[in-house]
Structures are given as structure tokens and as C-alpha cells.
Design a protein around this motif. Sequence first.
Motif, short mmCIF file in Angstrom:
data_model
loop_
_atom_site.label_atom_id
_atom_site.label_comp_id
_atom_site.label_asym_id
_atom_site.label_seq_id
_atom_site.Cartn_x
_atom_site.Cartn_y
_atom_site.Cartn_z
N GLN A 74 0.93 -1.34 -0.01
CA GLN A 74 0.09 -0.17 -0.08
C GLN A 74 0.91 1.21 -0.19
N ALA A 75 1.97 1.19 0.81
CA ALA A 75 2.73 2.36 0.64
C ALA A 75 3.64 2.76 -0.32
N ARG A 76 3.90 1.82 -1.36
CA ARG A 76 4.49 1.84 -2.51
C ARG A 76 3.44 2.32 -3.53
N GLN A 77 2.29 1.77 -3.41
CA GLN A 77 1.27 2.41 -4.43
C GLN A 77 0.78 3.87 -4.23
N ALA A 78 0.91 4.36 -2.99
CA ALA A 78 0.69 5.46 -2.56
C ALA A 78 1.71 6.50 -3.00
N VAL A 79 3.03 6.05 -3.05
CA VAL A 79 4.01 6.68 -3.26
C VAL A 79 4.09 6.99 -4.72
N GLU A 80 3.59 5.90 -5.58
CA GLU A 80 3.49 5.94 -6.98
C GLU A 80 2.32 7.04 -7.60
N ALA A 87 0.78 6.73 2.12
CA ALA A 87 2.01 5.98 2.25
C ALA A 87 2.44 6.11 3.62
N ARG A 88 2.48 7.19 4.44
CA ARG A 88 2.70 7.30 5.82
C ARG A 88 1.95 6.33 6.54
N ARG A 89 0.42 6.56 6.47
CA ARG A 89 -0.44 5.73 7.25
C ARG A 89 -0.06 4.28 6.83
N ALA A 90 0.17 3.80 5.80
CA ALA A 90 0.51 2.26 5.29
C ALA A 90 1.72 2.04 6.20
N LEU A 91 2.79 2.78 6.02
CA LEU A 91 3.77 2.46 6.93
C LEU A 91 3.83 2.58 8.18
N GLU A 92 2.88 3.21 8.86
CA GLU A 92 2.79 3.40 10.33
C GLU A 92 2.23 2.07 10.58
N LYS A 93 0.88 1.50 10.12
CA LYS A 93 0.60 0.39 10.34
C LYS A 93 1.30 -1.07 10.09
N LYS A 94 2.31 -0.82 8.99
CA LYS A 94 3.29 -1.82 8.82
C LYS A 94 4.12 -1.90 10.21
N LYS A 95 4.51 -0.69 10.71
CA LYS A 95 5.23 -0.70 11.86
C LYS A 95 4.57 -1.25 13.28
#
Length: 289
Positions: A74-80, A87-95
Motif C-alpha cells: 500500500q505504501a508503494r502504491q501511494a508513493v507512485e 504511504a505514511r499511514r500504511a507504513l505506520e500500520k506496517k510498523k
Amino acid sequence: MGILSRTSYVIRSKINAVLNRAEDPNETLDYSYEQLRDELQDVKQGIADLTTQKKRLEIQKRRLEENVEKHNDQARQAVEQDREDLARRALEKKKQKMSQIEELEGQIAQLQSQQDSLVEQKDELQQRIEQFRTKKETMKARYEAAEASKRVNEAMTGAGDEMADVGRAIERAEEQTEEMEARSQAMDELQDSGVFEDALSDQDQIDRELEEMASSGEVDAELETLKSEMGKSDAGPETETSGDTEEEADLEAELAGNGEGTTEDVETPDVDDSEVEAELEELKDDEQS
């Protein structure tokens, strides 16, 4: 030691003595063996429960790992799409998911350690149970052999309860037999002495003595009659008379018939008083015997 303490101690000692007498080593060994097997079963059940919990954590970990991959995509798709906020929200959930995964990994490692420890305890306990089983069978065989030997020795020495009862029965039988024998001998002795006849007779002692005297007098009278018939009376030998006796007359008649002379030719022998007395005494002795 107080009264209550002493009383409690005495009661416990009495109960312990009763339990020791009532305890069967075979039953005790079998019960201990079953207790160990129950403990082994509990350990196996604990290992199974622990493994189940570990498997649940591992399943949860895999799900979190899948979420981590998902949030990463999800973070990669948001960056694209130039959506840094997504992307930040997806990375926070990943963390967050990765933090949960680390926590689960610690719990799984702890459960694995407990599982390994329980497995070792289970293996050790199972080995001890097998050793105890072998020792139990050996002890049971020794106990049965000792018990059989004890019964044989008690039977040989007569020290057992059953043999003691048999010995007492034999003693009672011997006493009863001796009593019966003594009673039988006493009955024979009383019968020989005439006690039973006296008991059944109406005569008293005086009547019996008079009857015995009368019987003895009849014997004496018969003896005198017999001696008189044989010419051996106690009055002494008969004196010679001027006339001939019947024996001399018969003798003269016999001699006259044979032509051997008259009675004047035959001399009458003199009778010896001592010979008559000796023969009389001999006859009395024969009658008395």
C-alpha cells in the motif's frame, strides 16, 4: 510435650501401625505405578496444551506478517500516486504489525522453551516409570516368594495361625480321647468290683456277707459229705469191730468163689492214721485251689 500433642502422637502412631499391618506391598506398588502413569499423562496433556497455544501464536504471527507485506505494498502504491499521506499511514500500520510480530515471536520462543523443558521432563519421567515398573515387578516377585516361604516355614514349624488352630484342635482331641479312655477304664474297674450290680441290687452289705457265708457253709458241708463217702472224715479212721465190714464181706465172697480160701486166711491190714491225714489235707488243698 503437652497432653494434646502426646494424644495426637499416640493416635497417629496407632493409625500408622494399623495401616502397616493392613498394607499390601503389591497393591501399594501397583498404586504408585498408576500414580506415576497419571503424572506422565498430565505432562503429556500439558505439552499438548502448550503446543496448541504456540501454534495459535504462530498462526497469528503469519497473519501479521501478511499484513506487513500488504501495508508495504500500500505504501508503494501511494508513493507512485504521489500520496505521501497514504504511504505514511500504511507504513505506520506496517510498523505496528511488525512490533506485534516481535512480541509474538518472544512469546512463541518462551512457549517453545517451556515445551522443550516439558518434553525433557516427560522423557525423564517416562524413563523413571519404566525403571519403576521393572523394579515393581521384581519387588512383587520377591514379596510373593518371601510370603510363600513364610507360609511354608509356618506350616513346618506350626507357628502360623492356621497351624496353631490345628495344634489346639489336636490337643483338645487328645484331651477328650484321654478322658474317654480314663472313663472307660473306670467303668471297667467299677464293673469288675461289682459296684454296678450293687447299685442295681436291693441287697445291702450285711445281706451280701450273709449270703457269702451261707454259700461257704454249703461248700464245707458238701466237702464233709464227700470226705465221708470216701472214708476220710475229720473224725479219724473208723475203729475195727467184731463184725466184718461190707468190703471184707465182698472180699471173702470173692475169695470163696475163686476157691482161694476163707476170710480167716485173709489178714485185714492196719490203717495208718498219718497217711489218712495227709491224703485229707491234699484233698482240701485241691478243693481250695
